[in-house]
Design an enzyme around this catalytic site. Structure first.
Site, PDB file in Angstrom:
ATOM      1  N   ALA A  32       0.863  -1.192   0.000  1.00  8.86           N
ATOM      2  CA  ALA A  32       0.000   0.000   0.000  1.00  8.86           C
ATOM      3  C   ALA A  32       0.898   1.240   0.000  1.00  8.86           C
ATOM      4  O   ALA A  32       0.794   2.111   0.860  1.00  8.86           O
ATOM      5  CB  ALA A  32      -0.963  -0.006   1.182  1.00  8.86           C
ATOM      6  N   GLY A  36       6.043   8.307   0.960  1.00 12.97           N
ATOM      7  CA  GLY A  36       6.928   8.083   2.122  1.00 12.97           C
ATOM      8  C   GLY A  36       7.794   6.843   1.921  1.00 12.97           C
ATOM      9  O   GLY A  36       9.000   6.862   2.188  1.00 12.97           O
ATOM     10  N   HIS A  37       7.171   5.768   1.441  1.00  8.09           N
ATOM     11  CA  HIS A  37       7.940   4.545   1.171  1.00  8.09           C
ATOM     12  C   HIS A  37       8.989   4.810   0.088  1.00  8.09           C
ATOM     13  O   HIS A  37      10.132   4.358   0.193  1.00  8.09           O
ATOM     14  CB  HIS A  37       7.018   3.418   0.677  1.00  8.09           C
ATOM     15  CG  HIS A  37       6.015   2.958   1.688  1.00  8.09           C
ATOM     16  ND1 HIS A  37       4.662   3.196   1.558  1.00  8.09           N
ATOM     17  CD2 HIS A  37       6.157   2.271   2.851  1.00  8.09           C
ATOM     18  CE1 HIS A  37       4.018   2.662   2.581  1.00  8.09           C
ATOM     19  NE2 HIS A  37       4.905   2.103   3.382  1.00  8.09           N
ATOM     20  N   GLN A  61       2.818  -9.399  13.421  1.00  2.55           N
ATOM     21  CA  GLN A  61       2.904  -8.114  14.117  1.00  2.55           C
ATOM     22  C   GLN A  61       1.551  -7.429  14.268  1.00  2.55           C
ATOM     23  O   GLN A  61       1.465  -6.314  14.751  1.00  2.55           O
ATOM     24  CB  GLN A  61       3.920  -7.190  13.453  1.00  2.55           C
ATOM     25  CG  GLN A  61       3.513  -6.607  12.127  1.00  2.55           C
ATOM     26  CD  GLN A  61       4.667  -5.880  11.470  1.00  2.55           C
ATOM     27  OE1 GLN A  61       5.656  -6.482  11.076  1.00  2.55           O
ATOM     28  NE2 GLN A  61       4.560  -4.569  11.365  1.00  2.55           N
ATOM     29  N   ASP A 152       7.720   5.752  12.068  1.00  4.15           N
ATOM     30  CA  ASP A 152       7.555   4.714  13.085  1.00  4.15           C
ATOM     31  C   ASP A 152       8.759   4.804  14.020  1.00  4.15           C
ATOM     32  O   ASP A 152       9.670   3.978  13.974  1.00  4.15           O
ATOM     33  CB  ASP A 152       7.452   3.356  12.402  1.00  4.15           C
ATOM     34  CG  ASP A 152       6.239   3.290  11.488  1.00  4.15           C
ATOM     35  OD1 ASP A 152       5.147   3.064  11.997  1.00  4.15           O
ATOM     36  OD2 ASP A 152       6.394   3.524  10.273  1.00  4.15           O
ATOM     37  N   GLN A 155       9.668   1.890  16.291  1.00  2.00           N
ATOM     38  CA  GLN A 155      10.117   0.743  15.487  1.00  2.00           C
ATOM     39  C   GLN A 155      11.586   0.876  15.096  1.00  2.00           C
ATOM     40  O   GLN A 155      12.376  -0.049  15.275  1.00  2.00           O
ATOM     41  CB  GLN A 155       9.244   0.658  14.233  1.00  2.00           C
ATOM     42  CG  GLN A 155       9.728  -0.301  13.184  1.00  2.00           C
ATOM     43  CD  GLN A 155       8.697  -0.494  12.089  1.00  2.00           C
ATOM     44  OE1 GLN A 155       7.721  -1.207  12.269  1.00  2.00           O
ATOM     45  NE2 GLN A 155       8.892   0.158  10.957  1.00  2.00           N
ATOM     46  N   SER A 188      -0.260   4.284   4.958  1.00  3.19           N
ATOM     47  CA  SER A 188      -1.141   3.400   4.181  1.00  3.19           C
ATOM     48  C   SER A 188      -2.554   3.430   4.752  1.00  3.19           C
ATOM     49  O   SER A 188      -3.523   3.186   4.040  1.00  3.19           O
ATOM     50  CB  SER A 188      -0.611   1.970   4.230  1.00  3.19           C
ATOM     51  OG  SER A 188       0.751   1.956   3.880  1.00  3.19           O
ATOM     52  N   ARG A 189      -2.667   3.708   6.037  1.00  2.00           N
ATOM     53  CA  ARG A 189      -3.979   3.708   6.687  1.00  2.00           C
ATOM     54  C   ARG A 189      -4.823   4.927   6.319  1.00  2.00           C
ATOM     55  O   ARG A 189      -6.032   4.918   6.541  1.00  2.00           O
ATOM     56  CB  ARG A 189      -3.821   3.683   8.209  1.00  2.00           C
ATOM     57  CG  ARG A 189      -3.290   2.366   8.720  1.00  2.00           C
ATOM     58  CD  ARG A 189      -2.778   2.481  10.137  1.00  2.00           C
ATOM     59  NE  ARG A 189      -1.858   1.396  10.408  1.00  2.00           N
ATOM     60  CZ  ARG A 189      -2.186   0.263  10.999  1.00  2.00           C
ATOM     61  NH1 ARG A 189      -3.405   0.081  11.421  1.00  2.00           N
ATOM     62  NH2 ARG A 189      -1.306  -0.689  11.183  1.00  2.00           N
TER      63      ARG A 189
HETATM   64  P1  AMP Z   1       4.993   0.090   6.453  1.00  2.58           P
HETATM   65  O1  AMP Z   1       4.695  -0.362   5.062  1.00  2.58           O
HETATM   66  O2  AMP Z   1       3.945   0.950   7.044  1.00  2.58           O
HETATM   67  O3  AMP Z   1       5.433  -1.030   7.347  1.00  2.58           O
HETATM   68  O4  AMP Z   1       6.252   1.050   6.327  1.00  2.58           O
HETATM   69  C1  AMP Z   1       7.427   0.627   5.707  1.00  2.58           C
HETATM   70  C2  AMP Z   1       8.507   1.644   5.960  1.00  2.58           C
HETATM   71  O5  AMP Z   1       8.107   2.916   5.440  1.00  2.58           O
HETATM   72  C3  AMP Z   1       8.779   1.852   7.462  1.00  2.58           C
HETATM   73  O6  AMP Z   1      10.178   1.989   7.660  1.00  2.58           O
HETATM   74  C4  AMP Z   1       8.059   3.132   7.736  1.00  2.58           C
HETATM   75  O7  AMP Z   1       8.580   3.845   8.840  1.00  2.58           O
HETATM   76  C5  AMP Z   1       8.265   3.893   6.450  1.00  2.58           C
HETATM   77  N1  AMP Z   1       7.257   4.946   6.302  1.00  2.58           N
HETATM   78  C6  AMP Z   1       5.925   4.817   6.459  1.00  2.58           C
HETATM   79  N2  AMP Z   1       5.316   6.003   6.318  1.00  2.58           N
HETATM   80  C7  AMP Z   1       6.299   6.912   6.074  1.00  2.58           C
HETATM   81  C8  AMP Z   1       6.310   8.321   5.850  1.00  2.58           C
HETATM   82  N3  AMP Z   1       5.188   9.050   5.865  1.00  2.58           N
HETATM   83  N4  AMP Z   1       7.515   8.934   5.630  1.00  2.58           N
HETATM   84  C9  AMP Z   1       8.653   8.196   5.625  1.00  2.58           C
HETATM   85  N5  AMP Z   1       8.703   6.861   5.832  1.00  2.58           N
HETATM   86  C10 AMP Z   1       7.550   6.233   6.056  1.00  2.58           C
END
Ligand code: AMP
Length: 285
Positions: A32, A36-37, A61, A152, A155, A188-189
């Site tokens: 998703a 940011g990703h 998780q 995060d 994390q 993603s949410r």
């Molecule tokens: P997730 O898919 O939510 O597990 O996120 C995967 C990676 O993307 C994790 O390292 C998150 O911290 C990072 N991430 C998620 N949202 C953002 C964002 N808005 N800006 C930068 N990194 C992000």
């Protein structure tokens, strides 16, 4: 971009990249994808590394089965974005590939306060599951550089501690949080927010900014209470607003107690749980 579904096939390809003297930069995700990703992959490209991503919605998780069920899955657009974002290889395994029947996670790591504070209070088991999957993915990909978002915060702090404690041969690169123009942290949410909650949700960032602006001048207890009031007044339900030391995640009473202060928040926007944080002071700021 190449897509790999098995450990064997990606390891084979990675070995060939290393043989050419390339460094591997890895960004694990749950799909998703949003900008940011992609910023994590951009950081890998900027470091001159071979950018590798994974998409794996890690069941271990999710403490709430409903949350796992409702987690958005947008594979087609994810693949398109990754190609445009400069990703060279995507690892997209099935659950059985990550956790085969003979998988031994090793003795569980006790992160103490780092994993029981904040998110740990509301999502029991979440960080154990996260640490297990990150360790497993690191073992599969064996990257030189690991890119994780400061979005995060807890994390990445736990992963930093895991790398330190196990002396894993990887360098963690924490990357800044990307935000929508109104300040809402990309997540993603966010696609699950109702229109009214989407309009209200930027209050989380405003509340965190309010804390950081007052951090040198005001009592932290008051700032926290005011931030909660702002969030509640906008129609969200704050779960926690905390002001912590960025290294230990211990709550701080007085700003001079720490040179690394971060304000962190989790709040419900209708049915959607959002988290965000803002670094107020950092030794390098
Ligand atoms: P997730 O898919 O939510 O597990 O996120 C995967 C990676 O993307 C994790 O390292 C998150 O911290 C990072 N991430 C998620 N949202 C953002 C964002 N808005 N800006 C930068 N990194 C992000």
């Amino acid at each position: 971009m190449l897509i790999f579904k098995t450990v064997r096939s990606i390891r084979h390809w990675l070995a060939a990249q290393r043989a050419q003297g390339r460094r591997i930069g890895f960004a694990p995700t749950m799909g998703a994808l949003h900008a940011g990703h992609l910023s994590l992959l951009q950081a890998a490209c900027n470091d001159g590394a071979c950018a590798v991503a994974s998409i794996f919605v890690n069941p271990t998780q999710f403490n709430d089965p409903n949350d796992l069920l409702k987690y958005p899955r947008t594979l087609e657009s994810d693949i398109r974005m990754l190609i445009e974002g400069g990703c060279e290889a995507l690892f997209m395994p099935e659950v059985a590939e990550v956790y085969p029947p003979d998988f031994d996670p090793g003795p569980p790591l006790d992160f103490g306060h780092l994993s029981t504070a904040l998110e740990g209070r509301f999502r029991p088991g979440h960080f154990d599951g996260m640490a297990t999957v990150v360790r497993r993915l690191l073992d599969i990909v064996q990257p030189d550089l690991l890119y994780m978002g400061l979005k995060d915060f807890q994390q990445q702090a736990i992963v930093a501690e895991m790398i330190r404690r196990l002396s894993l041969p990887v360098v963690l690169r924490p990357c800044p949080t990307l935000r929508e123009t109104d300040g809402l942290a990309m997540s993603s949410r966010n696609t699950r927010l109702s229109p009214s909650m989407r309009a209200a949700a930027p209050v989380i960032f405003k509340a965190l900014q309010h804390i950081c602006e007052g951090i040198r001048l005001r009592h932290l207890v008051e700032l926290r209470a005011e931030a909660e009031t702002l969030i509640t007044a906008a129609g969200l339900r704050p779960e926690y607003v905390e002001i912590c030391d960025g290294h230990t995640l211990q709550p701080i009473e007085m700003a001079p107690d720490s040179d690394y202060i971060v304000a962190l928040c989790a709040a419900w926007a209708g049915e959607v749980r959002l988290i965000d944080n803002l670094i107020c002071t950092h030794p390098q700021m």
